[in-house]
Motif scaffolding. Structure first.
Motif, PDB file in Angstrom:
ATOM      1  N   TRP A   1       0.857  -1.192   0.000  1.00  0.00           N
ATOM      2  CA  TRP A   1       0.000   0.000   0.000  1.00  0.00           C
ATOM      3  C   TRP A   1       0.891   1.238   0.000  1.00  0.00           C
ATOM      4  O   TRP A   1       1.937   1.247   0.655  1.00  0.00           O
ATOM      5  CB  TRP A   1      -0.872  -0.021   1.244  1.00  0.00           C
ATOM      6  CG  TRP A   1      -1.752   1.185   1.463  1.00  0.00           C
ATOM      7  CD1 TRP A   1      -3.057   1.330   1.077  1.00  0.00           C
ATOM      8  CD2 TRP A   1      -1.412   2.393   2.155  1.00  0.00           C
ATOM      9  NE1 TRP A   1      -3.531   2.558   1.484  1.00  0.00           N
ATOM     10  CE2 TRP A   1      -2.543   3.229   2.137  1.00  0.00           C
ATOM     11  CE3 TRP A   1      -0.238   2.850   2.771  1.00  0.00           C
ATOM     12  CZ2 TRP A   1      -2.550   4.493   2.727  1.00  0.00           C
ATOM     13  CZ3 TRP A   1      -0.240   4.119   3.346  1.00  0.00           C
ATOM     14  CH2 TRP A   1      -1.391   4.921   3.328  1.00  0.00           C
TER      15      TRP A   1
ATOM     16  N   LEU B   1      -5.879 -11.049   8.758  1.00  0.00           N
ATOM     17  CA  LEU B   1      -4.924 -10.343   7.905  1.00  0.00           C
ATOM     18  C   LEU B   1      -5.501 -10.115   6.514  1.00  0.00           C
ATOM     19  O   LEU B   1      -5.441  -9.007   5.962  1.00  0.00           O
ATOM     20  CB  LEU B   1      -3.628 -11.137   7.803  1.00  0.00           C
ATOM     21  CG  LEU B   1      -2.545 -10.542   6.890  1.00  0.00           C
ATOM     22  CD1 LEU B   1      -2.062  -9.199   7.415  1.00  0.00           C
ATOM     23  CD2 LEU B   1      -1.375 -11.512   6.736  1.00  0.00           C
TER      24      LEU B   1
ATOM     25  N   PHE C   1      -8.174  -7.450   6.552  1.00  0.00           N
ATOM     26  CA  PHE C   1      -7.605  -6.100   6.637  1.00  0.00           C
ATOM     27  C   PHE C   1      -7.142  -5.632   5.262  1.00  0.00           C
ATOM     28  O   PHE C   1      -7.419  -4.500   4.850  1.00  0.00           O
ATOM     29  CB  PHE C   1      -6.432  -6.090   7.618  1.00  0.00           C
ATOM     30  CG  PHE C   1      -5.743  -4.753   7.704  1.00  0.00           C
ATOM     31  CD1 PHE C   1      -6.141  -3.818   8.651  1.00  0.00           C
ATOM     32  CD2 PHE C   1      -4.700  -4.421   6.845  1.00  0.00           C
ATOM     33  CE1 PHE C   1      -5.504  -2.574   8.725  1.00  0.00           C
ATOM     34  CE2 PHE C   1      -4.071  -3.189   6.910  1.00  0.00           C
ATOM     35  CZ  PHE C   1      -4.481  -2.268   7.854  1.00  0.00           C
ATOM     36  N   ILE C   2      -6.433  -6.493   4.559  1.00  0.00           N
ATOM     37  CA  ILE C   2      -5.941  -6.123   3.233  1.00  0.00           C
ATOM     38  C   ILE C   2      -7.106  -5.817   2.291  1.00  0.00           C
ATOM     39  O   ILE C   2      -7.116  -4.796   1.599  1.00  0.00           O
ATOM     40  CB  ILE C   2      -5.055  -7.242   2.661  1.00  0.00           C
ATOM     41  CG1 ILE C   2      -3.772  -7.378   3.485  1.00  0.00           C
ATOM     42  CG2 ILE C   2      -4.710  -6.955   1.192  1.00  0.00           C
ATOM     43  CD1 ILE C   2      -2.925  -8.571   3.116  1.00  0.00           C
TER      44      ILE C   2
ATOM     45  N   ASN D   1      -8.799  -2.488   2.535  1.00  0.00           N
ATOM     46  CA  ASN D   1      -8.032  -1.316   2.099  1.00  0.00           C
ATOM     47  C   ASN D   1      -8.124  -1.055   0.601  1.00  0.00           C
ATOM     48  O   ASN D   1      -7.529  -0.103   0.113  1.00  0.00           O
ATOM     49  CB  ASN D   1      -6.573  -1.469   2.523  1.00  0.00           C
ATOM     50  CG  ASN D   1      -6.339  -1.047   3.958  1.00  0.00           C
ATOM     51  OD1 ASN D   1      -5.853   0.047   4.236  1.00  0.00           O
ATOM     52  ND2 ASN D   1      -6.701  -1.911   4.896  1.00  0.00           N
TER      53      ASN D   1
ATOM     54  N   TRP E   1       1.644   0.896   7.328  1.00  0.00           N
ATOM     55  CA  TRP E   1       0.495   0.097   6.891  1.00  0.00           C
ATOM     56  C   TRP E   1       0.765  -1.393   7.072  1.00  0.00           C
ATOM     57  O   TRP E   1      -0.093  -2.141   7.550  1.00  0.00           O
ATOM     58  CB  TRP E   1       0.189   0.394   5.426  1.00  0.00           C
ATOM     59  CG  TRP E   1      -0.960  -0.392   4.873  1.00  0.00           C
ATOM     60  CD1 TRP E   1      -2.281  -0.052   4.917  1.00  0.00           C
ATOM     61  CD2 TRP E   1      -0.885  -1.662   4.200  1.00  0.00           C
ATOM     62  NE1 TRP E   1      -3.040  -1.031   4.315  1.00  0.00           N
ATOM     63  CE2 TRP E   1      -2.209  -2.026   3.863  1.00  0.00           C
ATOM     64  CE3 TRP E   1       0.156  -2.508   3.846  1.00  0.00           C
ATOM     65  CZ2 TRP E   1      -2.505  -3.211   3.199  1.00  0.00           C
ATOM     66  CZ3 TRP E   1      -0.137  -3.699   3.187  1.00  0.00           C
ATOM     67  CH2 TRP E   1      -1.449  -4.036   2.868  1.00  0.00           C
ATOM     68  N   THR E   2       1.961  -1.847   6.715  1.00  0.00           N
ATOM     69  CA  THR E   2       2.312  -3.250   6.900  1.00  0.00           C
ATOM     70  C   THR E   2       2.227  -3.638   8.368  1.00  0.00           C
ATOM     71  O   THR E   2       1.668  -4.680   8.722  1.00  0.00           O
ATOM     72  CB  THR E   2       3.729  -3.527   6.369  1.00  0.00           C
ATOM     73  OG1 THR E   2       3.800  -3.170   4.991  1.00  0.00           O
ATOM     74  CG2 THR E   2       4.090  -4.993   6.533  1.00  0.00           C
TER      75      THR E   2
ATOM     76  N   LYS F   1       0.460  -2.192  10.688  1.00  0.00           N
ATOM     77  CA  LYS F   1      -0.937  -2.158  11.113  1.00  0.00           C
ATOM     78  C   LYS F   1      -1.673  -3.418  10.683  1.00  0.00           C
ATOM     79  O   LYS F   1      -2.491  -3.968  11.432  1.00  0.00           O
ATOM     80  CB  LYS F   1      -1.621  -0.915  10.528  1.00  0.00           C
ATOM     81  CG  LYS F   1      -3.037  -0.698  11.041  1.00  0.00           C
ATOM     82  CD  LYS F   1      -3.612   0.609  10.512  1.00  0.00           C
ATOM     83  CE  LYS F   1      -5.024   0.842  11.057  1.00  0.00           C
ATOM     84  NZ  LYS F   1      -5.592   2.120  10.544  1.00  0.00           N
ATOM     85  N   ALA F   2      -1.379  -3.893   9.476  1.00  0.00           N
ATOM     86  CA  ALA F   2      -2.005  -5.123   8.993  1.00  0.00           C
ATOM     87  C   ALA F   2      -1.628  -6.306   9.884  1.00  0.00           C
ATOM     88  O   ALA F   2      -2.482  -7.131  10.247  1.00  0.00           O
ATOM     89  CB  ALA F   2      -1.587  -5.385   7.551  1.00  0.00           C
TER      90      ALA F   2
ATOM     91  N   ALA G   1      -3.370  -6.082  13.176  1.00  0.00           N
ATOM     92  CA  ALA G   1      -4.781  -6.467  13.041  1.00  0.00           C
ATOM     93  C   ALA G   1      -4.946  -7.979  13.050  1.00  0.00           C
ATOM     94  O   ALA G   1      -5.965  -8.505  13.520  1.00  0.00           O
ATOM     95  CB  ALA G   1      -5.365  -5.884  11.751  1.00  0.00           C
TER      96      ALA G   1
END
Length: 209
Positions: free
Chosen positions: A85, A144, A147-148, A151, A183-184, A186-187, A190
């Motif tokens: 991202w 995971l 989450f992806i 986005n 972002w990585t 955060k993923a 999550a």
């Protein structure tokens, strides 16, 4: 002179904050299972990507990532998908390191453009200094993947750098706080994985694996 000193102080504070945020663990009690779904975290020196299998634990991407989105649709048969991202202008206009410019970097850090998901069809990566394997429990893997997926935005994808990748409209804005590496992290948080609470730099992500 004062301006330069001020900018230097700001950079130092930002780097220090990033190092501290990356060192403080979230999901501190997490340990990888002996068996599960293997995903990968890949670092190219600036960006980190999450690499997932094409299909696992009931999660598939066929409805979202179509072969016809690739310049070479045959590449869709690869076993894994890499997700990254980031800032749209930076991603689309810097296919090589020679294309990186201070102006483009500055625009990205202040959130001056939209964001994209860079998606590449690849073979299972080889683990090494820049690629780490992470084993997840089924529920962690599904979190995971969710989450992806959340986005992705709406809109037609753009062709990527070669035959095996494409750019998709993404949610959210890029900034010095919300970087591609943040972002990585955060993923992974999550999903429940032990990783730093704020990971603006690739090293802040990779140090956990």
């Amino acid at each position: 002179m004062r301006t330069l000193l001020g900018l230097g102080a700001m950079v130092l504070c930002y780097v220090a904050a990033g190092l501290v945020g990356s060192a403080i663990p979230a999901n501190d009690e997490w340990v990888p299972p002996a068996r599960g779904v293997t995903v990968y975290v890949a670092d190219n020196g600036i960006h980190t990507d999450l690499v997932l299998p094409v299909s696992a634990e009931g999660v598939a991407w066929d409805d979202l990532l179509r072969p016809e989105h690739l310049a070479d649709p045959r590449r869709a048969a690869a076993s894994h998908i890499a997700f990254g991202w980031g800032d749209r202008d930076f991603y689309l206009n810097t296919p090589t390191w020679w294309d990186v410019s201070p102006i483009r970097v500055g625009k990205a850090l202040v959130g001056a453009s939209a964001t994209v998901m860079h998606v590449s069809r690849i073979a299972a990566p080889r683990v090494g200094p820049n690629v780490k394997a992470v084993v997840l429990r089924p529920d962690e893997y599904r979190r995971l993947a969710a989450f992806i997926r959340a986005n992705f935005g709406e809109g037609a994808p753009a062709r990527g750098y070669g035959g095996s990748d494409a750019f998709y409209v993404a949610q959210g804005g890029y900034s010095a706080i919300r970087t591609c590496n943040a972002w990585t992290g955060k993923a992974l948080r999550a999903a429940g994985v032990r990783v730093g609470k704020w990971t603006p730099f690739p090293s802040g992500v990779m140090q956990w694996f």
